[in-house]
Design an enzyme around this catalytic site. Structure first.
Site, short mmCIF file in Angstrom:
data_model
loop_
_atom_site.label_atom_id
_atom_site.label_comp_id
_atom_site.label_asym_id
_atom_site.label_seq_id
_atom_site.Cartn_x
_atom_site.Cartn_y
_atom_site.Cartn_z
N LYS A 177 11.23 22.56 36.31
CA LYS A 177 10.86 21.18 35.49
C LYS A 177 12.35 20.11 35.69
CE LYS A 177 8.97 19.42 31.23
NZ LYS A 177 8.47 19.87 29.82
N GLU A 190 -4.00 25.41 19.09
CA GLU A 190 -4.36 24.79 17.46
C GLU A 190 -5.44 25.51 16.96
OE1 GLU A 190 -2.66 21.63 20.26
OE2 GLU A 190 -4.20 23.18 20.53
N ARG A 199 -9.09 19.72 17.73
CA ARG A 199 -9.44 20.83 18.46
C ARG A 199 -9.76 22.04 17.53
NH1 ARG A 199 -5.87 21.00 23.93
NH2 ARG A 199 -7.91 21.58 24.59
#
Length: 649
Positions: A282, A368, A396
């Protein structure tokens, strides 16, 4: 002319040599750094997928073969390749290029859902659909290792594994982090593959052999198969993907374009579902990002394109800063308090709590739903969990909040950062849905604090609520100035009191400040207004209902959806109490709001002091609450005031 200038679509990549592809990758990274440093956006994730995206577009025929990017924040390179270079100066701006895949921009963007873990379900459904309709297409899903911590991804993998003839390729972009280093059992599994001391020399040896191998058939498949068994099963014998029944290729160097391309070709020709595991870095190519161990420049504002230093800085304290301080204080005073988050420890402000009490804070990954039910489990043992999420991501976990937390009367506090209109990330990230969902939850307590003092008080109160869920919501903005009450009526704070007022303006959260300013403007136009803040918006207090009984018009103002929102809950409570004062709700329409700055969007919605004052005056005139000697304002009614809002009960 640079190579990048000659790329107008994926087909322009096909004739490039290996040397030219390397040059093009360098040009794309320079383009990203130059442009994103000026607009802000997700820089680190895109720097890490340059070679991977080039290989995808050389092997597959987009848009005929759909390429689905999980979350979508790593799709900038895809946008560049598919002819959208010219739009990058407008990235994440009103009317400009979206920061996520956007179907209205290009036929190459099949899916624009920018919440993590959804890509594999999309891909499985599309692959089945193409099989049923007889279309010869391959579906590719690019998912980060962080998103594989989400349960929805594993539900999809379980179904993909039984689709032997599905033409579907799952590319795992494994950089060891989502926002911050990835947590959980899967992360440990992938890290084992990534860090085994024998892996690097083995990889180099295999690279040399693969580069000289035929593209299709013959030794290549044997080498890749040997790579899988030799590296994965021998060096790190964990057969997780094979146990699911998925063909597995990897791990491979995601920055070796030729190697990625060969692996993708092999996966494409297999004719069934294949998982290709690519290891990437990254922020690759930007030294400041590579050296940033916190999040590798996951998302940036305006920065110096050489040093990575921010060009704009604000010394103003944010809501997240305030929560970070006060939750740590609450944790120190209440040993029963524990913290949970879903892969966003630092962005939500739980990090200070975690530093002080590491054994009491749990990062569950991008999950979540699990966070909510795990919190219910923790609460059942006598603890009080504080679950810190972005408001848009609570959507969610709604079923878990309803059926696991509320049904079982567990004391869990949900702290919702980035509530309301958030700005440049667009429709998927506006935190405008929670206020339409939370009133459906029996017994839930919801606070929308207007300033830091009210936030601290709400936190302290919520950890004492142990028989029902509670929620505290606030925006991503800097903290507003303190706004003290001039008086109190029961639990309601009166912010502006006018003895002649026949209009009551109810301001929720940070829009309480807007309500106060709007009241002064309306007063200047001959409409006296009293302004109150309920402090706790849910359940609706009896004191607020009685205040509504004593006026001729109630106007509510909130930074959330008006359909089923906090104002709607007040309207319902008034009706149930036999209070028939007309209630008009101002807020965010139940629409997908495009990107723009928060100020731009609030202006468009009429949720500024001037816009609210105009609405209050017009509604008051319509209801004959006041009579003005001067002409009423003639500006058109803001778009968020619907016909239903202006009709009597």
């Amino acid at each position: 002319m640079s190579l990048l200038d000659a790329v107008h679509g994926p087909r322009d990549l096909r004739a490039l040599s290996a040397q030219q592809l390397t040059q093009l990758a360098d040009e794309i990274r320079a383009f990203l750094i130059r442009n994103v440093s000026r607009t802000g956006g997700h820089l680190g994730p895109n720097l890490g997928v340059v070679e991977l995206t080039l290989a995808l577009h050389r092997v597959f025929d987009s848009p005929h073969d759909p390429i689905i990017f999980d979350t979508g924040h790593q799709s900038y390179v895809h946008k560049i390749i598919t002819g959208r270079q010219a739009g990058f100066p407008t990235l994440r701006q009103k009317g400009g290029l979206s920061g996520y895949p956007e179907r209205a921009e290009s036929p190459h963007d099949w899916v624009q859902n920018s919440h993590a873990t959804a890509s594999l379900s999309w891909a499985e459904g599309m692959a089945k659909g193409f099989r049923l309709t007889g279309e010869d297409r391959t579906v590719i899903a690019v998912i980060g290792d962080g998103a594989l911590t989400g349960g929805m991804a594993w539900e999809a993998l379980n179904n993909i594994a039984v689709g032997d003839d599905l033409k579907l390729v799952v590319v795992v972009n494994d950089n060891g982090r989502s926002y911050t280093p990835t947590v959980g059992g899967l992360a440990t599994h992938l890290a084992t593959l990534r860090t085994d001391r024998r892996y690097e020399p083995t990889l180099k040896q295999i690279k040399q052999r693969v580069r000289s191998a035929p593209l299709i058939g013959g030794p290549l498949y044997d080498i890749l198969h040997g790579f899988k068994t030799g590296v994965k099963d021998v060096l790190a014998p964990q057969g997780m993907f094979n146990d699911l029944g998925l063909k597995y290729i990897g791990p491979i160097d995601g920055h070796d374009e030729a190697m990625v391309e060969r692996a993708l070709e092999s996966a494409k020709n297999f004719g069934g579902p294949v998982l290709v595991h690519c290891i990437t870095v990254k922020g690759k190519g930007f030294r400041a990002a590579e050296e940033d161990e916190a999040d590798r420049f996951h998302a940036v504002g305006l920065i110096d394109s050489h040093t990575g230093e921010p060009l704009t800085s604000s010394s103003r304290r944010t809501w997240t800063d305030a929560f970070r301080q006060h939750v740590a204080e609450v944790a120190a005073a209440h040993p029963e308090v524990v913290g949970l988050t879903a892969a966003m420890l630092h962005p939500t402000g739980l990090d200070t709590f975690a530093d002080a009490f590491p054994e009491r804070v749990f990062d569950v990954g991008i999950a979540e739903q699990h966070a909510a039910t795990s919190a219910a489990g923790l609460a059942s043992t006598g603890l009080h969990p504080i679950v810190a999420l972005y408001a848009s991501f609570l959507n969610r976990a709604f079923d878990q909040v309803l059926m696991d937390v509320a049904l079982h009367r567990q004391g869990v506090t949900f702290v919702l950062d980035r509530a309301g209109i958030t700005g440049p990330d667009g429709p998927s990230h506006h935190g405008m849905w929670d206020t339409s969902l939370m009133p459906l939850v029996p017994g839930l307590h919801l606070a929308a604090p207007r300033d830091e003092a009210r936030l601290a008080s709400a936190l302290e109160t919520s950890v004492g609520i142990n028989d029902a869920p509670s929620a505290i919501r606030y925006s991503k903005d800097p903290l507003p100035d303190p706004l003290p009450a001039v008086s109190q009526v029961g639990t309601v704070d009166v912010l502006v009191s006018h003895p002649e007022a026949r209009v009551l303006l109810v301001g929720y959260g940070t829009l309480a400040h807007t309500a106060v300013a709007a009241a002064h403007l309306a007063g200047e136009q001959g409409v006296p207004v009293t302004v109150v803040d309920p402090v706790w918006a849910l359940p609706v207090s009896e004191a607020l209902v009685e205040l509504c009984r004593d006026v001729d018009l109630v106007v509510t103002l909130e930074d959330g959806g008006v359909a089923g929102g906090l104002g709607a809950a007040l309207s319902l409570a008034c009706g149930q109490a036999g209070v028939w004062t007309p209630v008009r709700n101002l807020g965010v329409p139940q629409q997908f709001i495009p990107a723009g700055t928060r100020a731009e969007i609030l202006e468009d919605l009429g949720l500024t002091p001037a816009g609210v004052a105009r609405s209050v005056v017009e509604i008051a005139l319509d209801r004959a609450v006041v009579r003005l000697s001067a002409p009423a304002p003639q500006e058109p009614r803001p778009s968020h005031v619907t016909k239903a809002d202006t009709e009597g009960r």
